[in-house]
Design an enzyme around this catalytic site. Structure first.
Site, PDB file in Angstrom:
ATOM      1  N   GLY A   1      -0.667   4.502   0.345  1.00 45.47           N
ATOM      2  CA  GLY A   1      -1.216   5.727   0.944  1.00 45.47           C
ATOM      3  C   GLY A   1      -2.105   6.562  -0.317  1.00 45.47           C
ATOM      4  O   GLY A   1      -2.677   5.735  -0.865  1.00 45.47           O
TER       5      GLY A   1
ATOM      6  N   SER B   1     -12.826   5.815   3.332  1.00 50.00           N
ATOM      7  CA  SER B   1     -12.623   5.886   4.818  1.00 50.00           C
ATOM      8  C   SER B   1     -11.940   7.060   5.370  1.00 50.00           C
ATOM      9  O   SER B   1     -12.144   7.489   6.575  1.00 50.00           O
ATOM     10  CB  SER B   1     -11.854   4.660   5.292  1.00 50.00           C
ATOM     11  OG  SER B   1     -10.582   4.614   5.236  1.00 50.00           O
TER      12      SER B   1
ATOM     13  N   GLY C   1     -12.264   9.347  12.412  1.00 48.48           N
ATOM     14  CA  GLY C   1     -12.300   8.023  13.219  1.00 48.48           C
ATOM     15  C   GLY C   1     -12.106   6.807  12.298  1.00 48.48           C
ATOM     16  O   GLY C   1     -11.511   6.771  11.140  1.00 48.48           O
TER      17      GLY C   1
ATOM     18  N   ASP D   1      -6.555  -0.554   7.468  1.00 48.19           N
ATOM     19  CA  ASP D   1      -7.505  -1.719   7.942  1.00 48.19           C
ATOM     20  C   ASP D   1      -8.724  -1.624   7.064  1.00 48.19           C
ATOM     21  O   ASP D   1      -9.289  -2.790   6.399  1.00 48.19           O
ATOM     22  CB  ASP D   1      -8.123  -1.394   9.295  1.00 48.19           C
ATOM     23  CG  ASP D   1      -7.174  -1.668  10.202  1.00 48.19           C
ATOM     24  OD1 ASP D   1      -5.941  -2.258   9.933  1.00 48.19           O
ATOM     25  OD2 ASP D   1      -7.258  -1.074  11.574  1.00 48.19           O
TER      26      ASP D   1
ATOM     27  N   THR E   1       0.862  -1.004  -0.048  1.00 50.25           N
ATOM     28  CA  THR E   1      -0.037  -0.013  -0.049  1.00 50.25           C
ATOM     29  C   THR E   1       1.018   1.215   0.190  1.00 50.25           C
ATOM     30  O   THR E   1       2.103   1.125   0.797  1.00 50.25           O
ATOM     31  CB  THR E   1      -1.073  -0.144   1.292  1.00 50.25           C
ATOM     32  OG1 THR E   1      -0.229  -0.103   2.687  1.00 50.25           O
ATOM     33  CG2 THR E   1      -1.793  -1.183   1.181  1.00 50.25           C
TER      34      THR E   1
ATOM     35  N   ASP F   1      -9.082  12.173   8.163  1.00 46.99           N
ATOM     36  CA  ASP F   1      -8.330  11.597   8.715  1.00 46.99           C
ATOM     37  C   ASP F   1      -7.929  10.259   8.341  1.00 46.99           C
ATOM     38  O   ASP F   1      -8.853   9.363   7.766  1.00 46.99           O
ATOM     39  CB  ASP F   1      -9.430  11.175   9.934  1.00 46.99           C
ATOM     40  CG  ASP F   1      -8.872  10.616  11.322  1.00 46.99           C
ATOM     41  OD1 ASP F   1      -7.581   9.936  11.227  1.00 46.99           O
ATOM     42  OD2 ASP F   1      -9.637  10.215  12.139  1.00 46.99           O
TER      43      ASP F   1
ATOM     44  N   SER G   1     -15.929   5.554  10.292  1.00 46.64           N
ATOM     45  CA  SER G   1     -15.657   6.204   8.873  1.00 46.64           C
ATOM     46  C   SER G   1     -15.853   5.338   7.796  1.00 46.64           C
ATOM     47  O   SER G   1     -15.838   5.771   6.731  1.00 46.64           O
ATOM     48  CB  SER G   1     -14.144   6.786   8.836  1.00 46.64           C
ATOM     49  OG  SER G   1     -13.420   5.620   8.925  1.00 46.64           O
TER      50      SER G   1
END
Length: 93
Positions: free
Chosen positions: A6, A66, A71, A36, A4, A30, A75
């Site tokens: 980002g 998300s 959160g 996850d 991953t 956020d 989210s």
């Protein structure tokens, strides 16, 4: 192997090829829990029989979505919300 990246997307590397899957553009608020969201949704999409590259594209979108709320679990969008966003974007980044 899945890596991953980002906000840059993800990369899948195997013995025969390496494929870069770009990220979807969103207004991130956020990023907590995005990893996850990515791995959980990727697993679901694979278990539903989607080809690996499509499962990755979808997981990229799910993780990106998300980040648009504060959160972690709260989210995460539900399946209907995700499918609507997928259709609206036409599966495009």
């Amino acid at each position: 192997m899945v890596i991953t990246l980002g906000e840059h997307g993800s990369l899948v590397a195997g013995p025969d090829k390496t494929v870069f899957i770009p990220a979807f553009k969103v207004q991130a608020v956020d990023t907590t829990g995005a990893g996850d969201a990515f791995i959980g949704s990727f697993t679901v999409f694979l278990s539903e029989g989607l080809p690996e590259e499509e499962a990755l594209r979808r997981a990229n979108l799910y993780a990106a979505l998300s980040t648009t709320k504060v959160g972690t679990q709260k989210s995460f969008c539900n399946r209907g919300e995700f499918e609507e966003e997928w259709r609206n974007r036409g599966g495009r980044m």
